[in-house]
Design a protein around this motif. Structure first.
Motif, PDB file in Angstrom:
ATOM      1  N   PHE A 241     -55.658 -15.971  20.177  1.00 11.70           N
ATOM      2  CA  PHE A 241     -55.482 -16.825  21.352  1.00 11.70           C
ATOM      3  C   PHE A 241     -54.612 -18.026  21.009  1.00 11.70           C
ATOM      4  O   PHE A 241     -53.775 -18.445  21.822  1.00 11.70           O
ATOM      5  N   ALA A 242     -54.781 -18.557  19.814  1.00 13.27           N
ATOM      6  CA  ALA A 242     -53.923 -19.659  19.368  1.00 13.27           C
ATOM      7  C   ALA A 242     -52.467 -19.229  19.332  1.00 13.27           C
ATOM      8  O   ALA A 242     -51.569 -19.985  19.726  1.00 13.27           O
ATOM      9  N   ASN A 243     -52.212 -18.014  18.883  1.00 12.90           N
ATOM     10  CA  ASN A 243     -50.839 -17.504  18.864  1.00 12.90           C
ATOM     11  C   ASN A 243     -50.259 -17.426  20.274  1.00 12.90           C
ATOM     12  O   ASN A 243     -49.083 -17.761  20.506  1.00 12.90           O
ATOM     13  N   VAL A 244     -51.074 -17.001  21.224  1.00 10.53           N
ATOM     14  CA  VAL A 244     -50.594 -16.861  22.611  1.00 10.53           C
ATOM     15  C   VAL A 244     -50.266 -18.230  23.208  1.00 10.53           C
ATOM     16  O   VAL A 244     -49.199 -18.417  23.801  1.00 10.53           O
ATOM     17  N   ILE A 245     -51.159 -19.190  23.062  1.00 11.43           N
ATOM     18  CA  ILE A 245     -50.930 -20.478  23.723  1.00 11.43           C
ATOM     19  C   ILE A 245     -49.846 -21.309  23.036  1.00 11.43           C
ATOM     20  O   ILE A 245     -49.342 -22.268  23.620  1.00 11.43           O
ATOM     21  N   THR A 246     -49.480 -20.934  21.823  1.00 12.51           N
ATOM     22  CA  THR A 246     -48.371 -21.619  21.152  1.00 12.51           C
ATOM     23  C   THR A 246     -47.079 -20.827  21.252  1.00 12.51           C
ATOM     24  O   THR A 246     -46.082 -21.167  20.615  1.00 12.51           O
ATOM     25  N   GLY A 247     -47.093 -19.776  22.095  1.00  8.35           N
ATOM     26  CA  GLY A 247     -45.875 -19.009  22.346  1.00  8.35           C
ATOM     27  C   GLY A 247     -45.486 -18.070  21.233  1.00  8.35           C
ATOM     28  O   GLY A 247     -44.315 -17.680  21.122  1.00  8.35           O
ATOM     29  N   LYS A 248     -46.455 -17.644  20.418  1.00  6.17           N
ATOM     30  CA  LYS A 248     -46.167 -16.739  19.303  1.00  6.17           C
ATOM     31  C   LYS A 248     -47.136 -15.558  19.296  1.00  6.17           C
ATOM     32  O   LYS A 248     -47.839 -15.320  18.306  1.00  6.17           O
ATOM     33  N   PRO A 249     -47.212 -14.795  20.400  1.00  2.00           N
ATOM     34  CA  PRO A 249     -48.152 -13.672  20.433  1.00  2.00           C
ATOM     35  C   PRO A 249     -47.831 -12.652  19.352  1.00  2.00           C
ATOM     36  O   PRO A 249     -46.670 -12.406  19.035  1.00  2.00           O
ATOM     37  N   ASN A 250     -48.887 -12.070  18.783  1.00  4.42           N
ATOM     38  CA  ASN A 250     -48.699 -11.123  17.697  1.00  4.42           C
ATOM     39  C   ASN A 250     -49.868 -10.149  17.696  1.00  4.42           C
ATOM     40  O   ASN A 250     -50.696 -10.161  18.602  1.00  4.42           O
ATOM     41  N   PHE A 251     -49.930  -9.300  16.678  1.00  6.56           N
ATOM     42  CA  PHE A 251     -51.051  -8.384  16.555  1.00  6.56           C
ATOM     43  C   PHE A 251     -52.356  -9.168  16.397  1.00  6.56           C
ATOM     44  O   PHE A 251     -52.358 -10.327  15.960  1.00  6.56           O
ATOM     45  N   LEU A 252     -53.482  -8.532  16.754  1.00  6.42           N
ATOM     46  CA  LEU A 252     -54.774  -9.188  16.612  1.00  6.42           C
ATOM     47  C   LEU A 252     -55.047  -9.400  15.122  1.00  6.42           C
ATOM     48  O   LEU A 252     -55.164  -8.436  14.360  1.00  6.42           O
ATOM     49  N   PRO A 253     -55.149 -10.668  14.685  1.00  8.75           N
ATOM     50  CA  PRO A 253     -55.240 -10.946  13.247  1.00  8.75           C
ATOM     51  C   PRO A 253     -56.561 -10.482  12.626  1.00  8.75           C
ATOM     52  O   PRO A 253     -57.578 -10.312  13.310  1.00  8.75           O
ATOM     53  N   LYS A 254     -56.535 -10.323  11.323  1.00 16.54           N
ATOM     54  CA  LYS A 254     -57.763 -10.062  10.585  1.00 16.54           C
ATOM     55  C   LYS A 254     -58.644 -11.323  10.626  1.00 16.54           C
ATOM     56  O   LYS A 254     -58.127 -12.441  10.669  1.00 16.54           O
ATOM     57  N   PRO A 255     -59.956 -11.157  10.590  1.00 15.54           N
ATOM     58  CA  PRO A 255     -60.836 -12.336  10.598  1.00 15.54           C
ATOM     59  C   PRO A 255     -60.726 -13.105   9.292  1.00 15.54           C
ATOM     60  O   PRO A 255     -60.317 -12.558   8.257  1.00 15.54           O
ATOM     61  N   VAL A 256     -61.077 -14.370   9.349  1.00 17.84           N
ATOM     62  CA  VAL A 256     -61.021 -15.239   8.169  1.00 17.84           C
ATOM     63  C   VAL A 256     -62.371 -15.925   7.985  1.00 17.84           C
ATOM     64  O   VAL A 256     -63.122 -16.124   8.936  1.00 17.84           O
ATOM     65  N   GLU A 257     -62.651 -16.290   6.764  1.00 15.30           N
ATOM     66  CA  GLU A 257     -63.932 -16.934   6.456  1.00 15.30           C
ATOM     67  C   GLU A 257     -64.016 -18.341   7.041  1.00 15.30           C
ATOM     68  O   GLU A 257     -65.071 -18.773   7.503  1.00 15.30           O
TER      69      GLU A 257
END
Length: 328
Positions: A241-257
């Motif tokens: 969602f952060a990628n979308v709202i910053t204009g950089k949509p991409n593949f669904l990222p892997k989760p992070v700790e």
């Protein structure tokens, strides 16, 4: 008991492909078909590497062919991108093949960025302000024969159930005026939810399709065996969602700790604010959080959205949510 359904954007996970994503969604739909879910909706989006639901009507047919009982539809078709006649023909054909199982949810946003919206636009003069007229035109094509010179074949007389989708007061007002069911996009824009529902329910006018208001809200679900695991798998959607709202949509990222090490504080705060209409945790917490949301907002139906990187974890998330809601 509140009805429960699934919203699917067919997420393409980092390291995967659209073909695999579609296969995973078919499997998820088959699970939902066998597990008491009311409907399975697909949402139109464009020019997003991590979303495979652009050809929404095609995918609805694919999912409907792989299932037997569940209603399948759009959550939604972005009507400004399409001629109402074409949508009527597409969904009239789907209803003709899968009689009694097709829904047509309509939105007035383009479902993409401005540049792609220009590429999609059937007429540069046709912006969202024409949405009410387009909805009425579409309803006319799906109604019983009226003597019009332009007819949707197949489509005419199928009376495919139409929903209005929205994330603001506009959609609530239109749904109430036309006497249609209303689904609020609270999974990414919950700010106006309470006011929109009040407007919809208090100004609703009965119609041929619906005699009283019917309201659904979408809820982000991140459920797992433990609260900690659920928080972990949620980080994929937070990053996406952060990628979308910053204009950089991409593949669904892997989760992070540690999501705070991935997103700067201001951006993370914006993401968490937009995605706050959610239930996250193990089975007990999911039951508690869903119970609170349903008690407060009293929806006729909840639509679960669960964008999780791993397909097995995603299916488990929906199943935990299902087990929770049937006991509320």
């Amino acid at each position: 008991m509140t009805h429960y359904s699934i919203l699917d954007l067919i997420p393409i996970s980092e390291g995967s492909t659209a073909k695999t994503a579609i296969k995973n969604s078919v499997r998820l739909a088959q699970y939902a078909d066998q597990s008491g879910f009311t409907r399975y909706w697909l949402a139109e989006h464009h020019n997003m590497p991590g979303v495979a639901s652009s050809a929404t009507a095609v995918l609805i047919g694919h999912i409907a062919a792989a299932t037997n009982r569940i209603r399948v539809g759009s959550g939604g078709v972005m009507l400004p991108n399409h001629a109402p006649l074409v949508v009527a023909e597409q969904f009239g054909t789907l209803e003709t093949i899968y009689n009694g199982r097709i829904d047509l949810g309509l939105g007035r946003a383009p479902g993409t960025d401005p540049l792609t919206a220009r590429a999609l636009r059937r007429s540069m003069n046709n912006q969202g302000e024409h949405f009410p007229d387009d909805v009425v035109e579409l309803m006319g094509y799906l109604a019983q024969a009226s003597g019009n010179s332009v007819r949707a074949v197949p489509g005419e007389g199928t009376e495919v159930p139409i929903w209005i989708l929205g994330s603001s007061l506009y959609g609530a007002q239109l749904a109430a005026y036309l006497g249609l069911p209303f689904a609020f996009a609270s999974h990414f824009a919950p700010d106006s939810l309470e006011q929109a529902v009040e407007i919809y329910q208090t100004t609703f006018k009965p119609s041929r399709q619906l005699d009283k208001p019917y309201f659904a809200c979408s809820i982000n679900i991140f459920a797992s065996d433990t609260d900690e695991e659920a928080t972990f798998i949620k980080t994929s959607h937070q990053q996406g969602f952060a990628n979308v709202i910053t204009g950089k949509p991409n593949f669904l990222p892997k989760p992070v700790e540690d999501i705070t090490a991935k997103l700067e504080p201001g951006l993370l705060a914006s993401v968490n604010h937009a995605l706050r209409f959610a239930a996250t945790g193990g089975p007990e917490r999911i039951h508690t959080e869903l119970s609170k949301l349903i008690a407060k907002h009293k929806p006729d139906e909840v639509i679960f959205n669960s964008p999780i990187h791993n397909a097995e974890n995603r299916l488990k998330s929906f199943d935990i949510a299902r087990q929770a809601i049937i006991t509320i």
